[in-house]
Design an enzyme around this catalytic site. Structure first.
Site, PDB file in Angstrom:
ATOM      1  N   ASP A  98     -16.565 -39.508  18.767  1.00  0.00           N
ATOM      2  CA  ASP A  98     -16.540 -38.336  18.012  1.00  0.00           C
ATOM      3  C   ASP A  98     -15.787 -38.004  16.873  1.00  0.00           C
ATOM      4  O   ASP A  98     -14.464 -38.366  16.989  1.00  0.00           O
ATOM      5  CB  ASP A  98     -16.276 -37.130  19.282  1.00  0.00           C
ATOM      6  CG  ASP A  98     -17.176 -36.782  20.489  1.00  0.00           C
ATOM      7  OD1 ASP A  98     -18.453 -37.474  20.190  1.00  0.00           O
ATOM      8  OD2 ASP A  98     -16.903 -36.494  21.379  1.00  0.00           O
ATOM      9  N   GLU A 103     -28.755 -31.661  23.250  1.00  0.00           N
ATOM     10  CA  GLU A 103     -27.630 -32.417  23.962  1.00  0.00           C
ATOM     11  C   GLU A 103     -26.615 -31.527  24.011  1.00  0.00           C
ATOM     12  O   GLU A 103     -25.882 -30.746  23.243  1.00  0.00           O
ATOM     13  CB  GLU A 103     -27.320 -33.552  22.796  1.00  0.00           C
ATOM     14  CG  GLU A 103     -28.395 -34.561  22.558  1.00  0.00           C
ATOM     15  CD  GLU A 103     -27.798 -35.522  21.552  1.00  0.00           C
ATOM     16  OE1 GLU A 103     -26.670 -35.444  21.244  1.00  0.00           O
ATOM     17  OE2 GLU A 103     -28.664 -36.522  20.952  1.00  0.00           O
TER      18      GLU A 103
END
EC number: 4.2.1.20
Length: 271
Positions: free
Chosen positions: A70, A59
């Site tokens: 995140d 990724e």
């Protein structure tokens, strides 16, 4: 340019990689790093180190100024990449130039995709040798244009399933998603944790599909990877543990390769 495109096209698709691993009875190690972190040149070597260590799929994060999914480690990585001058055009050039023969998945947020243009973004991603997209802040119900674009250019659109995801939404995700289903092992933002949530096995059992299931958000050791593999996952996704090594800046590539090998070995031992 033609030579570069030939090299890019040799990268396998996500489904091809999972088929290959299934034949060998192996789970997939999916590693996440931020493109351009800490520098463009160093980031290219980081990706190579992960692939050398056994990462089956990578990724490749594209930084966004408001990364709601995140944790702090990856947020700071995004800030470093932005400070290096990362933008969408440079991201695609970076992905195209990577000398790895594993599938690449772009992970970003919908705002930069929308501002760039959905069709243009998907087309350029495909031309750069990217195999799939993960955009965690777009609900499956609102992803019709993105899905159409991905289908037109041969990209997988990968959705997230959390413990709180309803059965109705899971059904929609299984209808519209492809590549693999990203199962969130814990609620909240990404980040390495000391243990893997007990809800992982239950979540795996709720997602009845032939599409591969990969578990992320909290895995950082070979032991945890083995635990997730034993629970029935087709793959494990590791991000923060890799990004933290990059942030620390000492013997980065060697340590990344070592951790990747540990994680892959953990899954192999779980077979």
């Amino acid at each position: 340019m033609k030579t570069e495109l030939k090299a890019v096209l040799k990268r396998p698709k996500i489904s091809e990689k999972f088929d290959e691993l299934r034949e060998k009875k192996e789970g997939a190690l999916i590693g996440y790093v931020m493109a351009g972190d800490p520098t463009f040149e160093a980031s290219s070597e980081v990706v190579k180190a992960l692939a050398k260590g056994g990462a089956d799929i990578i990724e490749l994060g594209f930084p966004f100024s408001d990364p709601v999914a995140d944790g702090p480690t990856i947020q700071v990585a995004g800030q470093r990449a932005l400070a290096e001058g990362m933008d969408i055009e440079r991201y695609f050039a970076f992905a195209r130039a990577l000398e790895v023969d594993v599938p690449l998945v772009c992970m970003t947020y919908y705002n930069p995709v929308f501002r760039y243009g959905v069709e243009k973004f998907v087309e350029n991603a495909a031309e750069a040798g990217i195999s799939g997209l993960i955009i965690p802040d777009i609900p499956v119900e609102e992803a019709a244009d993105l899905k159409t674009g991905c289908d037109a250019h041969g990209l997988d659109l990968i959705f997230l399933v959390a413990p709180t995801t309803t059965e109705a939404r899971i059904r929609k995700i299984l209808q519209r998603g492809s590549g693999f289903i990203y199962l969130v092992s814990r609620l909240g933002v990404t980040g390495a944790r000391d243990d893997v949530a007990g809800s992982t096995k239950e979540l795996l059992s709720r997602v009845n599909t032939d599409i591969p299931k990969a578990v992320g958000f909290g895995i950082s050791t070979g032991e945890q990877a083995a635990e997730v593999r034993k629970a029935g996952a087709d793959g494990v996704i590791v991000g923060s543990a890799f990004v933290r090594i990059i942030e620390e800046g000492t013997d980065v590539n060697e340590r990344l390769e070592t951790l990747a090998r540990e994680l892959k070995s953990g899954m192999l031992e779980a077979n």
